[in-house]
Design a protein around this motif. Structure first.
Motif, PDB file in Angstrom:
ATOM      1  N   TYR A 166      49.447  43.711  28.996  1.00  0.00           N
ATOM      2  CA  TYR A 166      48.394  44.337  29.786  1.00  0.00           C
ATOM      3  C   TYR A 166      48.426  45.838  29.504  1.00  0.00           C
ATOM      4  CZ  TYR A 166      45.333  45.407  33.697  1.00  0.00           C
ATOM      5  OH  TYR A 166      44.295  45.856  34.461  1.00  0.00           O
ATOM      6  N   PRO A 216      50.811  48.750  31.594  1.00  0.00           N
ATOM      7  CA  PRO A 216      52.258  48.687  31.337  1.00  0.00           C
ATOM      8  C   PRO A 216      52.602  49.089  29.905  1.00  0.00           C
ATOM      9  CG  PRO A 216      51.552  46.756  32.560  1.00  0.00           C
ATOM     10  CD  PRO A 216      50.304  47.492  32.152  1.00  0.00           C
ATOM     11  N   LYS A 249      42.415  44.443  42.083  1.00  0.00           N
ATOM     12  CA  LYS A 249      42.947  43.703  40.929  1.00  0.00           C
ATOM     13  C   LYS A 249      43.316  42.277  41.330  1.00  0.00           C
ATOM     14  CE  LYS A 249      46.555  44.497  37.403  1.00  0.00           C
ATOM     15  NZ  LYS A 249      47.890  45.159  37.329  1.00  0.00           N
ATOM     16  N   SER A 250      43.955  42.123  42.469  1.00  0.00           N
ATOM     17  CA  SER A 250      44.318  40.789  42.941  1.00  0.00           C
ATOM     18  C   SER A 250      43.072  39.956  43.217  1.00  0.00           C
ATOM     19  CB  SER A 250      45.154  40.887  44.220  1.00  0.00           C
ATOM     20  OG  SER A 250      46.342  41.598  43.993  1.00  0.00           O
ATOM     21  N   SER A 257      41.350  38.404  40.158  1.00  0.00           N
ATOM     22  CA  SER A 257      41.955  37.149  39.714  1.00  0.00           C
ATOM     23  C   SER A 257      41.646  35.998  40.662  1.00  0.00           C
ATOM     24  CB  SER A 257      43.464  37.303  39.552  1.00  0.00           C
ATOM     25  OG  SER A 257      43.740  37.930  38.324  1.00  0.00           O
ATOM     26  N   ASP A 312      41.097  40.028  30.624  1.00  0.00           N
ATOM     27  CA  ASP A 312      42.400  39.352  30.553  1.00  0.00           C
ATOM     28  C   ASP A 312      42.479  38.186  31.543  1.00  0.00           C
ATOM     29  OD1 ASP A 312      42.959  41.257  28.679  1.00  0.00           O
ATOM     30  OD2 ASP A 312      44.761  42.034  29.633  1.00  0.00           O
ATOM     31  N   ILE A 348      43.033  34.195  30.741  1.00  0.00           N
ATOM     32  CA  ILE A 348      44.092  33.416  31.403  1.00  0.00           C
ATOM     33  C   ILE A 348      43.527  32.168  32.064  1.00  0.00           C
ATOM     34  CG2 ILE A 348      45.701  33.465  33.373  1.00  0.00           C
ATOM     35  CD1 ILE A 348      46.300  36.419  32.594  1.00  0.00           C
ATOM     36  N   ARG A 358      48.490  49.243  48.722  1.00  0.00           N
ATOM     37  CA  ARG A 358      47.785  47.998  48.416  1.00  0.00           C
ATOM     38  C   ARG A 358      46.834  47.550  49.519  1.00  0.00           C
ATOM     39  NH1 ARG A 358      47.133  48.587  44.304  1.00  0.00           N
ATOM     40  NH2 ARG A 358      46.348  46.504  44.039  1.00  0.00           N
ATOM     41  N   GLU A 411      54.708  46.297  38.722  1.00  0.00           N
ATOM     42  CA  GLU A 411      54.150  45.064  39.266  1.00  0.00           C
ATOM     43  C   GLU A 411      55.251  44.091  39.689  1.00  0.00           C
ATOM     44  OE1 GLU A 411      53.272  46.554  36.474  1.00  0.00           O
ATOM     45  OE2 GLU A 411      51.083  46.732  36.398  1.00  0.00           O
ATOM     46  N   VAL A 416      51.739  38.510  36.412  1.00  0.00           N
ATOM     47  CA  VAL A 416      51.985  39.470  37.480  1.00  0.00           C
ATOM     48  C   VAL A 416      51.347  40.829  37.143  1.00  0.00           C
ATOM     49  CG1 VAL A 416      53.836  40.844  38.520  1.00  0.00           C
ATOM     50  CG2 VAL A 416      54.016  38.358  38.457  1.00  0.00           C
ATOM     51  N   CYS A 417      51.437  41.224  35.882  1.00  0.00           N
ATOM     52  CA  CYS A 417      50.855  42.509  35.473  1.00  0.00           C
ATOM     53  C   CYS A 417      49.326  42.487  35.483  1.00  0.00           C
ATOM     54  CB  CYS A 417      51.330  42.895  34.068  1.00  0.00           C
ATOM     55  SG  CYS A 417      53.051  43.406  34.016  1.00  0.00           S
ATOM     56  N   THR A 418      48.740  41.330  35.258  1.00  0.00           N
ATOM     57  CA  THR A 418      47.288  41.236  35.121  1.00  0.00           C
ATOM     58  C   THR A 418      46.603  40.878  36.440  1.00  0.00           C
ATOM     59  OG1 THR A 418      47.672  40.425  32.882  1.00  0.00           O
ATOM     60  CG2 THR A 418      45.436  40.164  33.753  1.00  0.00           C
ATOM     61  N   CYS A 419      47.254  40.072  37.254  1.00  0.00           N
ATOM     62  CA  CYS A 419      46.623  39.492  38.440  1.00  0.00           C
ATOM     63  C   CYS A 419      47.165  40.046  39.743  1.00  0.00           C
ATOM     64  CB  CYS A 419      46.810  37.974  38.432  1.00  0.00           C
ATOM     65  SG  CYS A 419      46.265  37.177  36.916  1.00  0.00           S
ATOM     66  N   PHE A 420      48.014  41.042  39.686  1.00  0.00           N
ATOM     67  CA  PHE A 420      48.721  41.526  40.869  1.00  0.00           C
ATOM     68  C   PHE A 420      49.106  42.967  40.586  1.00  0.00           C
ATOM     69  CE2 PHE A 420      52.945  41.370  43.307  1.00  0.00           C
ATOM     70  CZ  PHE A 420      52.359  41.406  44.556  1.00  0.00           C
ATOM     71  N   ASN A 421      49.288  43.741  41.655  1.00  0.00           N
ATOM     72  CA  ASN A 421      49.701  45.126  41.446  1.00  0.00           C
ATOM     73  C   ASN A 421      50.955  45.471  42.234  1.00  0.00           C
ATOM     74  OD1 ASN A 421      48.944  47.217  39.749  1.00  0.00           O
ATOM     75  ND2 ASN A 421      46.867  47.242  40.529  1.00  0.00           N
ATOM     76  N   GLY A 422      51.758  44.454  42.518  1.00  0.00           N
ATOM     77  CA  GLY A 422      52.991  44.696  43.257  1.00  0.00           C
ATOM     78  C   GLY A 422      52.774  44.563  44.763  1.00  0.00           C
TER      79      GLY A 422
END
Lengths: 471, 471
Positions: free
Chosen positions: A73, A76, A174-175, A178, A202, A206, A323, B133, B349-355
């Motif tokens: 991604y 990162p 971002k969440s 998806s 991306d 997926i 978040r 993430e 996790v990096c693409t669909c989530f931000n932590g």
């Protein structure tokens, strides 16, 4: 994994390098940044063949859609390169105008609400467990009796016909992007602006909506890339755009910084309506608009029948780490069989999510209080000052510069040059991290995105270095 | 939507009723709870046909997997029924031992860390934006220099070979279960314990891994339901279980409250290894184990080659609303082509989530401090006292009662009766909300789950009412 990569992986904050395999880099052109541990162009951090031979393997096939992804991604990857640069130049003062991460403290009116809410969770009266998945109904009683969903609806969609129960509070855009892809499933077709925020493409890959990556054109099969260039005013020529089920559209745009006009968005809505498409409108930068460009797609008549909107507090209140965001889905948005999209999204949210953190939601409620809105405008105003400084700098150096007016991103043109080369040149010679335009799609080639998210003195220092490099 | 349903939808905290259509109820047997607005068994809250005819519809087909789902997600449905009951009996003191929501305040050592972190976000030194993430690398400096991923690894996996970079910090187990399903994609086959936590099956349906719902057996096609009954000690007879790619396994179990023994889990790991399957092990109740049952699947030799583990702070620290959990994925867990599963999950996790929220992560770090662990054990101990009271009550009434020893759930047998009927009877006559066993799968029919999450006086009062009803 080599020792040096271990060091990289523990020294950066947004890294995939723990899992940095050779294919993470295979679509990135060789750069002038030396990466420690890289020998003859090969990154040595995969298990050796002999070790692989003896390892137990399950009989579960790897998801072929994941295998389609060409590189890590984007952000990162940028962070990893910054970390590698810092290893090479340990004494350099590296300035990051790259991944679009906010830097300014969150206004106290907001953090004090979160702090109070945290403490209240230790009291019998102030404790709360599971909130509604769509957003808490009754937040911290000492702060306000207002409900976050209602407050978001009235703050951002007053008179636009978006109601409390159309708002789904999330842990960030971002969440939700998806989760929307999970909602749509693998059988839809989709279009994106080119260039665009990489999470759209991306996540589409997926979920299996796309074909393989086509190296010659640097595009995934079955995605409609809507080219946005200086020539078309960064708005796609819709007469050449193929019909798709879903149209991702971000305005003010990341990365080009352009906000679509009312007339352009009216055409977009008309295009969607003629095609029966659904627009996923990303308005995460709406508060940066300083002219009369629409802040919401729902300002366009008829949009509620063809569009939903994703947004976020990240870039308004510095909530990138806290978040909190939301998605607005009108009741009028229907599938071909008349079934309301919001009803299925509600099922997704209830099944795949358990609501945003109640503490973050207390912060969100403070954000949309009168004092909070004023404070957010001050944060936005600060970043807009940075933007003006960056625009002036590159213009004074003779570059063609786009965006910046309605967004915290400056889109600088380096005609005929590779974005990754320019990225590497800037990093190597000025220790400033930017983002290569081609990371946002083939339409970004030849551009670099400079983010205005940074402390004022750092932005000034970065601009001094840019002037040194390109004088 | 009828006016009365509008009232229901705004009066409850975890509701899908805003979108309550007729199909939400079609798989639920008629209950004795009268739902206001329900006339002759038909819930009147869908748009009338004439309205639908004139509405604009997009040309996007509804995701057929969403259409397979038979009812609303279980727990919002329970909340909806509770709300309907409260409308019917506005003066009743309704006690909820239903959805498993924590009720006790969060220990101050944890909330004060979150409160401090919130305030610090208003300072130049304490501010942070995007974290990694996978989990923040360096949390709030004034609190601790320890890293949350490392702290989780050392707290829960000491000597088990799970390392810092095997831990992915999440916003809770439910979210990670869906992210894991996105990782696996639609072409895998899966097995679940029957009964089981409904998010496993529902997310599998949404991702397209299953066939249609088969009404005669009350199962989705292509899912292997591993029956867990009193007869087999709530551990499936693996000799009759078909090979699948993925095996969801929760221990201590929700809803049966049973913890699998070391010998049973050794057989499970052996079974997975022979079949080349991947175990998704849900250990969200591990701290409730009071005998020598394993707390982690990684206590079983060889598990790291066939299992990953999902867990959560929700039921340890009362974090159901704060949202924090983790998934541990060993480096040794490989797809059939030798590709490490963790590497693809990292990409998800990096693409669909931000932590997870940085404030929640500060709380997590306090949870796994020495003082925090002591405080969590006290919270767990309190709920375990509730459990003992509930077990004693039903046993004194002559019921066969299961679970409770190693989990906060009591699984009460009502042989020959419909779970929903018993649920309705208990609600109607005692104003206590439980959860019908059949909501967890066909294997739960004839059982009711009573949750031990409640204030002490409420649990005592509920038990007094149970004794009144079933004396």
């Amino acid at each position: 994994m080599s020792a040096i990569n271990q060091i990289v992986s523990t020294s950066i904050s947004s890294s995939t390098s723990t899992f940095l395999g050779h294919n993470n880099l295979k679509n990135i052109k060789p750069s002038s940044v030396a990466i420690p541990g890289k020998i003859n162009g090969v990154v040595k951090c995969v298990a050796s063949p002999s070790a692989e031979k003896t390892a137990y393997k399950t009989k579960v096939s790897r998801n072929e859609n994941l295998a389609k992804l060409q590189a890590g991604y984007l952000f990162p990857e940028i962070a990893r390169r910054r970390a590698a640069h810092m290893l090479k130049y340990p004494d350099a003062q590296v300035i990051s105008l790259g991944i679009g991460d906010t830097t300014e403290p969150i206004p106290e009116v907001i953090t004090s609400a979160m702090s109070k809410r945290s403490y209240a969770l230790s009291t019998v009266d102030g404790y709360s467990g599971y909130g509604a998945e769509q957003g808490e109904k009754a937040l911290f009683v000492y702060l306000s009796s207002q409900q976050l969903r209602a407050a978001i609806a009235s703050t951002y969609y007053a008179d636009l016909g978006i109601e409390e129960d159309d708002i789904f509070v999330s842990d960030g855009a971002k969440s939700d992007i998806s989760r929307l892809q999970v909602l749509f499933g693998s059988n839809v077709t989709m279009a994106v602006q080119d260039p665009s925020y990489p999470a759209y493409v991306d996540s589409s890959v997926i979920l299996g909506q796309t074909g393989q990556f086509q190296k010659d054109v640097e595009k995934y099969g079955n995605i409609e890339y809507m080219r946005c260039t200086p020539e078309n005013g960064f708005f796609p020529d819709l007469s050449t755009v193929r019909r798709t089920d879903i149209i991702f559209f971000c305005s003010p745009n990341n990365p080009t910084g352009y906000a679509a006009s009312r007339e352009q968005l009216t055409r977009l809505v008309q295009f969607a309506k003629e095609n029966g498409s659904i627009i996923v409108y990303d308005s995460a930068y709406a508060m940066y608009v300083s002219d009369d460009s629409p802040r919401s797609i729902f300002e366009i008549p008829g949009a509620k029948e063809v569009a939903l909107e994703v947004s976020s507090f990240s870039k308004y209140a510095g909530f990138t780490g806290v978040r909190l965001g939301w998605t607005a889905i009108p009741k009028d948005l229907l599938y071909s069989d008349g079934f309301p999209l919001a009803k299925d999204f509600n099922r997704i949210v209830c099944t795949c999510f358990n609501g945003a953190s109640n503490i973050a939601q207390a912060g969100g409620l403070a954000c949309v209080s009168a004092e909070g809105i004023k404070a957010m405008h001050e944060v936005v105003g600060f970043y807009k000052e940075n933007t003006a400084i960056i625009v002036d700098t590159f213009e004074s150096l003779g570059f063609k510069v786009y965006g910046g007016k309605n967004a915290p991103y400056v889109w600088v043109h380096f005609p005929g040059r590779s974005s990754w080369d320019v990225f590497s040149e800037i990093l190597e010679k000025t220790h400033v991290v930017t983002t290569p335009g081609s990371g946002f799609g083939p339409g970004g080639e030849g551009f670099v995105r400079v983010s205005a998210f940074g402390h004022g003195e750092n932005v000034l220092e970065a601009c001094r270095r840019f002037k040194q490099l390109y004088k």
